[in-house]
Scaffold this active site. Sequence first.
Site, PDB file in Angstrom:
ATOM      1  N   HIS A 134       0.848  -1.204   0.000  1.00  0.00           N
ATOM      2  CA  HIS A 134       0.000   0.000   0.000  1.00  0.00           C
ATOM      3  C   HIS A 134       0.876   1.245   0.000  1.00  0.00           C
ATOM      4  O   HIS A 134       1.753   1.404   0.845  1.00  0.00           O
ATOM      5  CB  HIS A 134      -0.943  -0.019   1.201  1.00  0.00           C
ATOM      6  CG  HIS A 134      -2.043  -1.012   1.040  1.00  0.00           C
ATOM      7  ND1 HIS A 134      -2.471  -1.831   2.051  1.00  0.00           N
ATOM      8  CD2 HIS A 134      -2.792  -1.331  -0.049  1.00  0.00           C
ATOM      9  CE1 HIS A 134      -3.464  -2.606   1.600  1.00  0.00           C
ATOM     10  NE2 HIS A 134      -3.663  -2.322   0.324  1.00  0.00           N
ATOM     11  N   GLU A 152       1.527   3.790   3.103  1.00  0.00           N
ATOM     12  CA  GLU A 152       1.991   3.230   4.375  1.00  0.00           C
ATOM     13  C   GLU A 152       3.518   3.295   4.418  1.00  0.00           C
ATOM     14  O   GLU A 152       4.220   2.285   4.366  1.00  0.00           O
ATOM     15  CB  GLU A 152       1.433   1.802   4.527  1.00  0.00           C
ATOM     16  CG  GLU A 152      -0.103   1.821   4.548  1.00  0.00           C
ATOM     17  CD  GLU A 152      -0.787   0.457   4.370  1.00  0.00           C
ATOM     18  OE1 GLU A 152      -0.081  -0.577   4.362  1.00  0.00           O
ATOM     19  OE2 GLU A 152      -2.025   0.444   4.224  1.00  0.00           O
ATOM     20  N   ARG A 183      -3.367   4.844  -2.052  1.00  0.00           N
ATOM     21  CA  ARG A 183      -3.204   3.493  -1.497  1.00  0.00           C
ATOM     22  C   ARG A 183      -2.943   2.456  -2.577  1.00  0.00           C
ATOM     23  O   ARG A 183      -2.142   1.538  -2.415  1.00  0.00           O
ATOM     24  CB  ARG A 183      -4.484   3.131  -0.728  1.00  0.00           C
ATOM     25  CG  ARG A 183      -4.672   1.653  -0.376  1.00  0.00           C
ATOM     26  CD  ARG A 183      -6.035   1.470   0.294  1.00  0.00           C
ATOM     27  NE  ARG A 183      -6.447   0.079   0.424  1.00  0.00           N
ATOM     28  CZ  ARG A 183      -6.300  -0.645   1.534  1.00  0.00           C
ATOM     29  NH1 ARG A 183      -5.718  -0.142   2.591  1.00  0.00           N
ATOM     30  NH2 ARG A 183      -6.746  -1.883   1.577  1.00  0.00           N
ATOM     31  N   HIS A 219       2.604  -3.728   6.627  1.00  0.00           N
ATOM     32  CA  HIS A 219       1.639  -2.663   6.368  1.00  0.00           C
ATOM     33  C   HIS A 219       1.647  -1.707   7.559  1.00  0.00           C
ATOM     34  O   HIS A 219       2.371  -1.891   8.525  1.00  0.00           O
ATOM     35  CB  HIS A 219       0.226  -3.250   6.218  1.00  0.00           C
ATOM     36  CG  HIS A 219       0.005  -4.047   4.967  1.00  0.00           C
ATOM     37  ND1 HIS A 219      -0.754  -3.594   3.918  1.00  0.00           N
ATOM     38  CD2 HIS A 219       0.445  -5.277   4.597  1.00  0.00           C
ATOM     39  CE1 HIS A 219      -0.774  -4.490   2.957  1.00  0.00           C
ATOM     40  NE2 HIS A 219      -0.065  -5.536   3.338  1.00  0.00           N
ATOM     41  N   GLU A 261       0.857  -4.994  10.871  1.00  0.00           N
ATOM     42  CA  GLU A 261       0.378  -3.619  10.759  1.00  0.00           C
ATOM     43  C   GLU A 261       1.171  -2.827  11.781  1.00  0.00           C
ATOM     44  O   GLU A 261       0.946  -2.952  12.987  1.00  0.00           O
ATOM     45  CB  GLU A 261      -1.113  -3.547  11.104  1.00  0.00           C
ATOM     46  CG  GLU A 261      -2.024  -4.066  10.020  1.00  0.00           C
ATOM     47  CD  GLU A 261      -2.657  -2.922   9.259  1.00  0.00           C
ATOM     48  OE1 GLU A 261      -2.036  -2.458   8.286  1.00  0.00           O
ATOM     49  OE2 GLU A 261      -3.734  -2.480   9.649  1.00  0.00           O
TER      50      GLU A 261
HETATM   51  C1  9B3 Z   1      -6.125  -7.456   4.620  1.00  0.00           C
HETATM   52  C2  9B3 Z   1      -6.207  -8.699   4.040  1.00  0.00           C
HETATM   53 CL1  9B3 Z   1      -7.346  -9.003   2.780  1.00  0.00          CL
HETATM   54  C3  9B3 Z   1      -5.369  -9.742   4.439  1.00  0.00           C
HETATM   55  N1  9B3 Z   1      -5.445 -10.966   3.872  1.00  0.00           N
HETATM   56  N2  9B3 Z   1      -4.480  -9.510   5.433  1.00  0.00           N
HETATM   57  C4  9B3 Z   1      -4.384  -8.301   5.986  1.00  0.00           C
HETATM   58  C5  9B3 Z   1      -5.189  -7.236   5.616  1.00  0.00           C
HETATM   59  C6  9B3 Z   1      -5.052  -5.915   6.269  1.00  0.00           C
HETATM   60  C7  9B3 Z   1      -4.434  -4.866   5.397  1.00  0.00           C
HETATM   61  C8  9B3 Z   1      -5.384  -4.530   4.243  1.00  0.00           C
HETATM   62  O1  9B3 Z   1      -5.012  -4.818   3.113  1.00  0.00           O
HETATM   63  O2  9B3 Z   1      -6.464  -3.988   4.447  1.00  0.00           O
HETATM   64  C9  9B3 Z   1      -4.159  -3.691   6.228  1.00  0.00           C
HETATM   65 SE1  9B3 Z   1      -3.682  -2.109   5.335  1.00  0.00          SE
HETATM   66 ZN    ZN Z   2      -1.772  -1.914   3.948  1.00  0.00          ZN
HETATM   67 ZN    ZN Z   3      -3.166  -0.969   7.265  1.00  0.00          ZN
END
Ligand code: 9B3
Ligand code: ZN
Ligand code: ZN
Length: 438
Positions: A197, A200, A255, A325, A399
């Site tokens: 992302h 971040e 993002r 992230h 995160e």
């Molecule tokens: C989201 C997904 Cl789909 C996953 N498999 N693992 C972590 C996340 C959280 C991150 C997101 O993409 O929303 C945090 Se920015």
């Molecule tokens: Zn992220």
């Molecule tokens: Zn995040």
Amino acid sequence: MGQLHQIKGSVRSVFKVRTMKILCLLGLVSAVLASPVSQRFDGEKVFRLKPTTDQAVWFVKGLASTIKVDLWRPDSIDQVVVNSDVDFCVGAQDVQKTQDLLEMSGLEYEVLIEDLQTMIEQQIDNKERSVTSHSYVKYNDMETINAWIARTVARHSNLLSHSEIGTSYEGRPIYVIKIGKKTGQSKPAIFMDCGIHAREWISPAFCQWFVKEAVSTYGSDPIITNLLDTMDFFVVPVINVDGYSFTWSTNRMWRKTRSKIRGSKCRGVDPNRNWDAGWCTIGASSNPCSETYCGPRVESEKEVQAVANFIRHHKGSIKAYLTMHSYSQMCLFPYSYTYDLVPNHAELNNLAKGAIRSLASLYGTQYTYGPGATTIYPAAGGSDDWAYDQGIKYSFTFELRDTGRYGFLLPESQIKPTCEETMLAIKYVADYVVNNLY
Ligand code: 9B3
Ligand code: ZN
Ligand code: ZN
Ligand code: ZN
């Protein structure tokens, strides 16, 4: 927006001067077109709500449908649930209305950031400085990170090598750095990526820190030494290279990727909704204008393809997948696309618990942990779930800091402590993996 109006205004006044030479005019117009006009955020505020009842959740959803809110957390409005923090940004023109509605509702709220533009500008002086050299305690732009990769690999060629695993939609190279003692044999490996992302920023900063720390403590730190003697690390410092560049040039809050979507005026796919893991079934959007757009098809994004191909190619040797992230301070593991628990849930849960305990030992930073679906939100198409289903049974999403005080605009003064503490968590996981090879 102010800047854009100013530029339009000056172009208009140039037109009035009829004697102006046409060449001059063309030169000015092309200069304006060539330099991207940065998106400004003057007067935008970031709010936090904690809806504690179903009515409050309804209120938040109603608010989001009357006012254009840019959600920071969670990523999409259908992920708003009772007792979860909702952080969102509101444009200057809607701030008063938002505040009035919030006061009327009686909901508790906080203003996290009074003026987003001011907050962004506090981090902006590093644009000038970073053209000269990289720094581990500053955010570095894409060119600086690429120069850093080349230089660092050259300087530590006993432990490092790098290769291009693909190119982005806009043609930028995506690099992987291999870290490990060269033994002449193929070794088990741990894969880590940063910068999926774009906004971040602490994530690429951590990947740089990790490489520096690994090479500089090899030979003195027994855990790192053992890791690099028996395993390799593959580190991708920035996956979403176009998006990351765009956050430096044009829109700090971007993002997604930067790909053009057929039939839409909106650009970009969420690169953490684009993997073949329950793709687009939950917590993702099929609307190209959404921040969690899953893309026109699985692996539509070249950046996702590049990493997925690399991992498929090294499938036998990759024993752990780590993806960085921000923000929220969480250690997540599969699944996010279903509430089903993975076969080694207890093992991953213990590992996550140990990792965050180790992380907290340095500065007391508190993390939560657990399967993505119940710990952050149910969402499909994420890289950690995909890696797990490829047979990589140690798969984690971190995160990083903070919990919303600064959010994506984590000050540079926090890069060092964040990276130091995160290093402990990664070392904890890696040490477990090297002692439990499969
Ligand atoms: C989201 C997904 Cl789909 C996953 N498999 N693992 C972590 C996340 C959280 C991150 C997101 O993409 O929303 C945090 Se920015
Ligand atoms: Zn992220
Ligand atoms: Zn995040
Ligand atoms: Zn060095």
